[in-house]
Design a protein around this motif. Structure first.
Motif, PDB file in Angstrom:
ATOM      1  N   THR A  80      10.988   7.926  -7.581  1.00 50.76           N
ATOM      2  CA  THR A  80      11.545   9.033  -6.818  1.00 50.76           C
ATOM      3  C   THR A  80      11.720  10.252  -7.710  1.00 50.76           C
ATOM      4  OG1 THR A  80      12.690   7.587  -5.257  1.00 50.76           O
ATOM      5  CG2 THR A  80      13.528   9.821  -5.488  1.00 50.76           C
ATOM      6  N   ALA A  81      11.134  11.369  -7.306  1.00 47.63           N
ATOM      7  CA  ALA A  81      11.183  12.592  -8.094  1.00 47.63           C
ATOM      8  C   ALA A  81      10.488  13.696  -7.322  1.00 47.63           C
ATOM      9  CB  ALA A  81      10.496  12.391  -9.455  1.00 47.63           C
ATOM     10  N   VAL A  82      10.610  14.903  -7.840  1.00 44.31           N
ATOM     11  CA  VAL A  82       9.763  15.996  -7.404  1.00 44.31           C
ATOM     12  C   VAL A  82       8.498  15.960  -8.249  1.00 44.31           C
ATOM     13  CG1 VAL A  82       9.522  18.493  -7.181  1.00 44.31           C
ATOM     14  CG2 VAL A  82      11.698  17.392  -6.641  1.00 44.31           C
ATOM     15  N   TYR A  83       7.366  15.951  -7.593  1.00 44.47           N
ATOM     16  CA  TYR A  83       6.084  15.856  -8.284  1.00 44.47           C
ATOM     17  C   TYR A  83       5.395  17.215  -8.311  1.00 44.47           C
ATOM     18  CZ  TYR A  83       6.256  10.788  -8.530  1.00 44.47           C
ATOM     19  OH  TYR A  83       6.604   9.489  -8.832  1.00 44.47           O
ATOM     20  N   TYR A  84       4.826  17.547  -9.459  1.00 43.36           N
ATOM     21  CA  TYR A  84       4.148  18.815  -9.672  1.00 43.36           C
ATOM     22  C   TYR A  84       2.724  18.580 -10.149  1.00 43.36           C
ATOM     23  CZ  TYR A  84       8.972  20.571 -10.023  1.00 43.36           C
ATOM     24  OH  TYR A  84      10.292  20.876  -9.796  1.00 43.36           O
ATOM     25  N   VAL A 117       9.046  13.217  -3.571  1.00 42.32           N
ATOM     26  CA  VAL A 117       8.662  11.865  -3.190  1.00 42.32           C
ATOM     27  C   VAL A 117       9.902  10.998  -3.303  1.00 42.32           C
ATOM     28  CG1 VAL A 117       7.275   9.842  -3.770  1.00 42.32           C
ATOM     29  CG2 VAL A 117       6.275  12.132  -3.906  1.00 42.32           C
ATOM     30  N   THR A 118      10.255  10.343  -2.222  1.00 40.22           N
ATOM     31  CA  THR A 118      11.419   9.473  -2.200  1.00 40.22           C
ATOM     32  C   THR A 118      10.974   8.061  -1.864  1.00 40.22           C
ATOM     33  OG1 THR A 118      12.861  11.281  -1.489  1.00 40.22           O
ATOM     34  CG2 THR A 118      13.666   9.033  -1.178  1.00 40.22           C
ATOM     35  N   VAL A 119      11.281   7.128  -2.749  1.00 45.30           N
ATOM     36  CA  VAL A 119      10.935   5.731  -2.549  1.00 45.30           C
ATOM     37  C   VAL A 119      12.223   4.989  -2.234  1.00 45.30           C
ATOM     38  CG1 VAL A 119       9.795   3.700  -3.487  1.00 45.30           C
ATOM     39  CG2 VAL A 119       9.054   5.990  -4.189  1.00 45.30           C
ATOM     40  N   GLY A 171       1.482  16.054   0.723  1.00 47.91           N
ATOM     41  CA  GLY A 171       1.399  14.614   0.898  1.00 47.91           C
ATOM     42  C   GLY A 171       2.634  13.829   0.526  1.00 47.91           C
ATOM     43  N   GLY A 172       3.682  14.494   0.076  1.00 50.54           N
ATOM     44  CA  GLY A 172       4.894  13.799  -0.309  1.00 50.54           C
ATOM     45  C   GLY A 172       5.733  13.399   0.890  1.00 50.54           C
ATOM     46  N   GLY A 173       6.891  12.827   0.598  1.00 51.92           N
ATOM     47  CA  GLY A 173       7.800  12.411   1.638  1.00 51.92           C
ATOM     48  C   GLY A 173       8.474  11.106   1.300  1.00 51.92           C
ATOM     49  N   LEU A 174       8.848  10.372   2.325  1.00 48.01           N
ATOM     50  CA  LEU A 174       9.566   9.103   2.190  1.00 48.01           C
ATOM     51  C   LEU A 174       8.600   7.942   2.314  1.00 48.01           C
ATOM     52  CD1 LEU A 174      12.280   7.542   2.036  1.00 48.01           C
ATOM     53  CD2 LEU A 174      12.343   7.698   4.541  1.00 48.01           C
ATOM     54  N   VAL A 175       8.732   6.984   1.410  1.00 47.63           N
ATOM     55  CA  VAL A 175       7.893   5.794   1.429  1.00 47.63           C
ATOM     56  C   VAL A 175       8.736   4.596   1.019  1.00 47.63           C
ATOM     57  CG1 VAL A 175       7.097   6.156  -0.939  1.00 47.63           C
ATOM     58  CG2 VAL A 175       5.694   4.814   0.654  1.00 47.63           C
ATOM     59  N   GLN A 176       8.418   3.434   1.551  1.00 49.11           N
ATOM     60  CA  GLN A 176       9.158   2.224   1.225  1.00 49.11           C
ATOM     61  C   GLN A 176       8.758   1.683  -0.141  1.00 49.11           C
ATOM     62  OE1 GLN A 176       9.312  -0.833   4.287  1.00 49.11           O
ATOM     63  NE2 GLN A 176       8.742   0.681   5.837  1.00 49.11           N
TER      64      GLN A 176
END
Length: 128
Positions: A94-98, A124-126, A8-13
């Protein structure tokens, strides 16, 4: 052994929302009610920073101060799923989520050292 996999991660505004999912498997052949046996947590790690507890179930629900009021942790034990609903996202998120699971329950579930099993992480990149 228990396996955890995030999605479910990725780029989000900035200001947007995103839901992360974590599926647990491998503890039993049918993977029935796996999460009943573990404390569950979400963690994140940004470049150059230490791994940080975000939210967890440790007898109660806990949140890091930086996400309280914006993020919500939930679980569906019947589906062996854990979720992290993230709202009003900021670039600092913004980070890698675990996701992680611990054999023993504790009220210190935001501490990474108590966890026995970890997912591979999902970025996850904001950003606008």
């Amino acid at each position: 052994q228990l396996q955890l996999e995030e999605s479910g991660g990725g780029l989000v505004q900035p200001g947007g929302s995103m839901t992360l999912s974590c599926e647990a498997s491998g503890s039993t052949s049918d993977s029935v009610n796996i999460l009943d046996h573990y404390d569950i947590g979400w963690f994140r790690q940004a470049p150059g920073k230490e791994r940080e507890g975000v939210s967890c179930f440790g007898g109660r629900t806990y949140y890091a101060e930086s996400v309280k009021g914006r993020f919500t942790i939930s679980r569906d034990n019947a589906k062996n799923m854990v979720y992290l609903q993230m709202n009003r996202l900021r670039p600092e998120d913004t980070a890698v989520y675990y996701c992680a699971a611990a054999n023993l329950r504790t009220n210190l579930c935001l501490e990474p050292d108590i966890y026995d099993y970890w997912g591979q992480g999902i970025p996850v990149t904001v950003s606008s």
